[in-house]
Write an enzyme that holds these catalytic residues in place. Structure first.
Site, PDB file in Angstrom:
ATOM      1  N   SER A 102      41.098 -16.839 -17.161  1.00  0.00           N
ATOM      2  CA  SER A 102      40.571 -17.458 -15.942  1.00  0.00           C
ATOM      3  C   SER A 102      40.480 -18.960 -16.159  1.00  0.00           C
ATOM      4  O   SER A 102      40.311 -19.430 -17.294  1.00  0.00           O
ATOM      5  CB  SER A 102      39.189 -16.907 -15.601  1.00  0.00           C
ATOM      6  OG  SER A 102      38.568 -17.664 -14.580  1.00  0.00           O
ATOM      7  N   TYR A 151      30.641 -14.636 -18.684  1.00  0.00           N
ATOM      8  CA  TYR A 151      31.963 -14.449 -18.097  1.00  0.00           C
ATOM      9  C   TYR A 151      32.909 -15.563 -18.536  1.00  0.00           C
ATOM     10  O   TYR A 151      34.031 -15.302 -18.981  1.00  0.00           O
ATOM     11  CB  TYR A 151      31.872 -14.400 -16.574  1.00  0.00           C
ATOM     12  CG  TYR A 151      33.230 -14.309 -15.919  1.00  0.00           C
ATOM     13  CD1 TYR A 151      34.001 -13.158 -16.059  1.00  0.00           C
ATOM     14  CD2 TYR A 151      33.759 -15.369 -15.189  1.00  0.00           C
ATOM     15  CE1 TYR A 151      35.259 -13.065 -15.491  1.00  0.00           C
ATOM     16  CE2 TYR A 151      35.016 -15.289 -14.616  1.00  0.00           C
ATOM     17  CZ  TYR A 151      35.757 -14.132 -14.766  1.00  0.00           C
ATOM     18  OH  TYR A 151      37.018 -14.054 -14.212  1.00  0.00           O
TER      19      TYR A 151
END
Length: 264
Positions: A143, A156
């Site tokens: 990401s 995350y």
């Protein structure tokens, strides 16, 4: 139905919706049989039926929760035993937008189990067979927050930084053995990820990319030989400069004595 030349089998995790489902569609149309993995057996079966009819490829669905060790081992065994597998897409993952004061440690541990542990174990299961056959491709979905780490939940972001770092090491270890490693860094993408993460409005923002555009760009990057693909980054040279600086920076650590600024 397509007559595209058969290219082997691709195993895709998190394949029942969003980015994973688009990868399944695109890879089937490129000539791959598929093993699609996700928790939702009903969605998987519907996707397998649809893609099988549209492409003529063999689509096998495997209902598995990769956060569950027994289910994870089942998928590991498939990767070790099925010599037709030529591509692994590690897409399954979960996220959060909450701070450390809002989430609890059990939820964060579950995130680590899926985003890091499962991805790592599946990669370790696939890599030896790819090396033995002298060919194979591993696509790991990281990401943009693996770099822009302050953007979302800290665990995350850290889990996606892990995927990026892991990809660099895999490239070092496997590139000369015929195995391709691509790390893909999406930014905001219009999928159910945001519903689970707790911020559904992100899906409708003008800066949010469609899953189809994301996957098509990522596969174009793969075709071009990119090791790291960042579809929303328009100045590709910016990544190359940043990466060159990072590697040069690392060489400056080779000193036996502390820097003068730490002298008493």
């Amino acid at each position: 139905m397509t007559s595209t030349q058969f290219k082997g089998t691709a195993l895709i995790t998190g394949a029942s919706a969003g980015i994973g489902a688009i990868y399944a569609d695109r890879l089937a149309k490129r000539g791959y049989d598929l093993i699609i993995v996700a928790r939702n057996a009903q969605r998987l079966a519907a996707l397998a039926d649809k893609l099988g009819k549209e492409t003529g490829r063999t689509i096998t669905s495997v209902a598995a929760d990769l956060g569950n060790r027994e289910d994870l081992r089942k998928v590991e065994h498939i990767l070790r035993d099925n010599t037709a597998i030529t591509v692994l897409v590690n897409n399954a993952g979960v996220g959060s937008v909450a701070s450390i004061l809002q989430d609890n440690a059990d939820e964060m541990e579950a995130m680590i189990e899926l985003n890091i542990t499962a991805l790592t174990r599946l990669t370790y299961a696939a890599a030896p067979g790819f090396v033995a056959r002298g060919a194979g491709t591993i696509i790991n979905i990281s990401s943009a927050v693996g770099i822009a780490v302050e953007s979302l939940n800290g665990v995350y972001s850290a889990s996606k930084s892990y995927v990026l770092s892991f990809g660099h090491a895999l490239q070092r270890d496997l590139a000369d053995k015929g195995v391709r490693i691509q790390t893909v860094l999406p930014a905001a993408t219009a999928t159910d990820f945001w519903d689970v993460a707790g911020y559904a409005p992100q899906k409708d923002k003008p800066t949010t990319m469609s899953a189809a555009d994301l996957v098509d760009a990522a596969l174009s990057g793969l075709d071009q030989g990119e090791l790291v693909t960042i579809p929303p980054l328009h100045d590709g040279d910016q990544w190359l400069r940043w990466e060159a600086d990072r590697r040069a920076f690392g060489r400056n650590f080779a000193n036996a004595k502390p820097a003068p600024r730490y002298a008493k």
